[in-house]
Design a protein around this motif. Structure first.
Motif, PDB file in Angstrom:
ATOM      1  N   MET A   1       8.153   5.818  -4.383  1.00 49.54           N
ATOM      2  CA  MET A   1       7.445   4.507  -4.201  1.00 49.54           C
ATOM      3  C   MET A   1       5.910   4.722  -4.651  1.00 49.54           C
ATOM      4  N   ALA A   2       5.189   3.952  -4.995  1.00 54.31           N
ATOM      5  CA  ALA A   2       3.918   4.139  -5.484  1.00 54.31           C
ATOM      6  C   ALA A   2       2.796   3.888  -4.185  1.00 54.31           C
ATOM      7  N   ILE A   3       2.147   4.619  -4.045  1.00 52.02           N
ATOM      8  CA  ILE A   3       0.885   4.364  -2.887  1.00 52.02           C
ATOM      9  C   ILE A   3      -0.500   4.043  -3.463  1.00 52.02           C
ATOM     10  N   LEU A   4      -1.259   3.757  -2.522  1.00 50.92           N
ATOM     11  CA  LEU A   4      -2.457   3.041  -2.691  1.00 50.92           C
ATOM     12  C   LEU A   4      -3.401   4.061  -3.326  1.00 50.92           C
ATOM     13  N   PHE A   5      -4.166   3.566  -4.348  1.00 51.10           N
ATOM     14  CA  PHE A   5      -5.102   4.356  -5.258  1.00 51.10           C
ATOM     15  C   PHE A   5      -6.447   4.019  -4.560  1.00 51.10           C
TER      16      PHE A   5
ATOM     17  N   PRO B   1      -1.569   2.873 -13.822  1.00 48.65           N
ATOM     18  CA  PRO B   1      -2.247   4.049 -13.871  1.00 48.65           C
ATOM     19  C   PRO B   1      -3.083   4.029 -12.628  1.00 48.65           C
ATOM     20  N   GLY B   2      -3.494   5.198 -12.334  1.00 47.15           N
ATOM     21  CA  GLY B   2      -4.328   5.309 -11.015  1.00 47.15           C
ATOM     22  C   GLY B   2      -3.625   5.485  -9.767  1.00 47.15           C
ATOM     23  N   GLN B   3      -2.302   5.188  -9.526  1.00 45.05           N
ATOM     24  CA  GLN B   3      -1.517   5.332  -8.579  1.00 45.05           C
ATOM     25  C   GLN B   3      -0.637   6.583  -8.493  1.00 45.05           C
ATOM     26  N   LEU B   4      -0.316   6.773  -7.327  1.00 49.94           N
ATOM     27  CA  LEU B   4       0.729   8.096  -6.952  1.00 49.94           C
ATOM     28  C   LEU B   4       2.027   7.626  -6.774  1.00 49.94           C
ATOM     29  N   LEU B   5       3.147   8.555  -7.145  1.00 50.30           N
ATOM     30  CA  LEU B   5       4.464   8.588  -6.797  1.00 50.30           C
ATOM     31  C   LEU B   5       5.164   9.814  -6.283  1.00 50.30           C
ATOM     32  N   GLY B   6       6.185   9.310  -5.257  1.00 49.69           N
ATOM     33  CA  GLY B   6       6.846  10.465  -4.695  1.00 49.69           C
ATOM     34  C   GLY B   6       6.315  10.974  -3.572  1.00 49.69           C
ATOM     35  N   VAL B   7       5.314  10.728  -3.017  1.00 51.36           N
ATOM     36  CA  VAL B   7       4.634  11.287  -1.828  1.00 51.36           C
ATOM     37  C   VAL B   7       5.596  11.379  -0.530  1.00 51.36           C
ATOM     38  N   GLN B   8       6.365  10.249  -0.451  1.00 53.57           N
ATOM     39  CA  GLN B   8       7.442  10.394   0.720  1.00 53.57           C
ATOM     40  C   GLN B   8       8.301  11.550   0.965  1.00 53.57           C
TER      41      GLN B   8
ATOM     42  N   PRO C   1     -10.534  16.808   0.405  1.00 57.61           N
ATOM     43  CA  PRO C   1     -10.046  16.466   1.746  1.00 57.61           C
ATOM     44  C   PRO C   1      -9.535  15.062   2.242  1.00 57.61           C
ATOM     45  N   SER C   2     -10.308  14.323   1.549  1.00 58.23           N
ATOM     46  CA  SER C   2      -9.782  12.721   1.780  1.00 58.23           C
ATOM     47  C   SER C   2      -8.464  12.329   1.568  1.00 58.23           C
ATOM     48  N   ILE C   3      -8.016  12.989   0.379  1.00 55.22           N
ATOM     49  CA  ILE C   3      -6.686  12.755  -0.103  1.00 55.22           C
ATOM     50  C   ILE C   3      -5.393  12.813   1.166  1.00 55.22           C
ATOM     51  N   LEU C   4      -5.782  13.681   2.175  1.00 55.30           N
ATOM     52  CA  LEU C   4      -4.696  14.083   3.005  1.00 55.30           C
ATOM     53  C   LEU C   4      -4.524  12.545   3.975  1.00 55.30           C
ATOM     54  N   ASN C   5      -5.880  12.100   4.344  1.00 59.52           N
ATOM     55  CA  ASN C   5      -5.708  10.981   5.238  1.00 59.52           C
ATOM     56  C   ASN C   5      -5.264   9.555   4.583  1.00 59.52           C
ATOM     57  N   MET C   6      -5.357   9.723   3.173  1.00 62.76           N
ATOM     58  CA  MET C   6      -4.925   8.572   2.368  1.00 62.76           C
ATOM     59  C   MET C   6      -3.158   8.507   2.285  1.00 62.76           C
ATOM     60  N   LEU C   7      -2.883   9.857   1.941  1.00 61.06           N
ATOM     61  CA  LEU C   7      -1.385   9.863   1.905  1.00 61.06           C
ATOM     62  C   LEU C   7      -0.813   9.148   3.137  1.00 61.06           C
TER      63      LEU C   7
ATOM     64  N   LYS D   1      -1.835   7.505   5.602  1.00 61.29           N
ATOM     65  CA  LYS D   1      -1.945   6.131   5.888  1.00 61.29           C
ATOM     66  C   LYS D   1      -0.823   5.116   4.962  1.00 61.29           C
ATOM     67  N   THR D   2      -0.866   5.616   3.945  1.00 61.60           N
ATOM     68  CA  THR D   2      -0.278   4.648   2.809  1.00 61.60           C
ATOM     69  C   THR D   2       1.329   4.901   3.076  1.00 61.60           C
ATOM     70  N   VAL D   3       1.690   6.120   3.478  1.00 62.08           N
ATOM     71  CA  VAL D   3       2.936   6.302   3.500  1.00 62.08           C
ATOM     72  C   VAL D   3       3.672   5.661   4.612  1.00 62.08           C
ATOM     73  N   ILE D   4       2.929   5.384   5.782  1.00 63.86           N
ATOM     74  CA  ILE D   4       3.251   4.851   7.110  1.00 63.86           C
ATOM     75  C   ILE D   4       3.273   3.298   6.663  1.00 63.86           C
ATOM     76  N   HIS D   5       2.458   2.912   5.867  1.00 62.43           N
ATOM     77  CA  HIS D   5       2.359   1.529   5.502  1.00 62.43           C
ATOM     78  C   HIS D   5       3.620   1.103   4.734  1.00 62.43           C
ATOM     79  N   LYS D   6       3.952   1.842   3.671  1.00 67.49           N
ATOM     80  CA  LYS D   6       5.173   1.824   2.737  1.00 67.49           C
ATOM     81  C   LYS D   6       6.387   1.626   3.655  1.00 67.49           C
ATOM     82  N   MET D   7       6.614   2.460   4.696  1.00 65.90           N
ATOM     83  CA  MET D   7       7.898   2.666   5.516  1.00 65.90           C
ATOM     84  C   MET D   7       7.801   1.267   6.052  1.00 65.90           C
ATOM     85  N   HIS D   8       6.640   0.601   6.537  1.00 72.10           N
ATOM     86  CA  HIS D   8       6.939  -0.580   7.367  1.00 72.10           C
ATOM     87  C   HIS D   8       7.576  -1.792   6.395  1.00 72.10           C
ATOM     88  N   ILE D   9       7.077  -1.830   5.205  1.00 71.12           N
ATOM     89  CA  ILE D   9       7.427  -2.856   4.127  1.00 71.12           C
ATOM     90  C   ILE D   9       8.493  -2.524   3.389  1.00 71.12           C
TER      91      ILE D   9
END
Length: 211
Positions: A1-5, A66-73, A108-114, A116-124
């Motif tokens: 799934m895509a995650i937040l840009f 464009p601008g989003q990420l895929l597969g981080v889960q 370094p801010s990428i880790l925190n972004m990943l 938070k957004t993985v947790i959010h995606k799991m909820h929805i």
């Protein structure tokens, strides 16, 4: 799934750590059940994210732009629970798990972004797998609002043809829905973009559906 840009991250400086990959229209980027070895950054194109139920039915979860990420889960080298397919010819950058540490040192801010957004995606996720049980108007509203949330912008860079390919709805259905929404001033069509003027109307249309 895509995650937040995240607009605070300068992805152009990060691409040196990734591998540029080209995917033709309808090409599979990764398949549900295969082991994850990294994640992707979308530079160009549209990606359809689906999952297959136990009954073998494919369900649309998301459209990544464009601008989003895929597969981080699946960064923990666990099986993907979705399939990502190129809607049109696309250019992605692949970041392997082995090169992830170099990327974190650069941004370094990428880790925190990943996280938070993985947790959010799991909820929805549980709500999204029932997308195709909604009425066509609700399906389209859910997809558009999800893209707006992901991209932090109410201007969606998709044409009617793109929406047809991604949702599985017919071109006539997409046309009729957008025509009605234009008359109600909910959306505007500007070339290859859909501008959502009244996002609250789309949210009302969805009711209790979580996006």
């Amino acid at each position: 799934m895509a995650i937040l840009f995240d607009s605070d991250i300068n992805w152009e400086t990060c691409l040196q750590f990734g591998t540029r990959k080209f995917f033709k229209e309808k090409a599979c980027i990764y398949q549900q059940g295969t082991t994850g070895e990294g994640f992707y950054y979308i530079q160009q194109g549209l990606i359809k994210v689906t999952t297959t139920t136990a009954m073998g039915k494919e369900r649309l979860l998301n459209i990544a732009i464009p601008g989003q990420l895929l597969g981080v889960q699946a960064m923990d080298r666990q099986p993907h629970f979705t399939t990502a397919t190129a809607v049109n010819d696309s250019i992605l950058y692949f970041f392997s798990c082995d090169h992830f540490q170099k990327l974190i040192k650069n941004q370094p801010s990428i880790l925190n972004m990943l996280i938070k957004t993985v947790i959010h995606k799991m909820h929805i996720l549980a709500d999204k797998i029932y997308l195709d049980t909604l009425l066509p108007e609700q399906q389209l509203a859910a997809i558009l609002m999800n893209i707006c949330y992901e991209f932090k912008n109410f201007e969606v860079p998709l044409t009617q043809q793109d929406l047809t390919k991604c949702t599985g709805l017919t071109r006539i259905t997409i046309y009729k829905i957008l025509k009605q929404w234009k008359e109600e001033q909910i959306v505007e069509i500007h070339g290859k973009k859909v501008l959502i003027r009244k996002p609250e109307e789309l949210k009302n249309l969805l009711g209790d559906v979580i996006i």
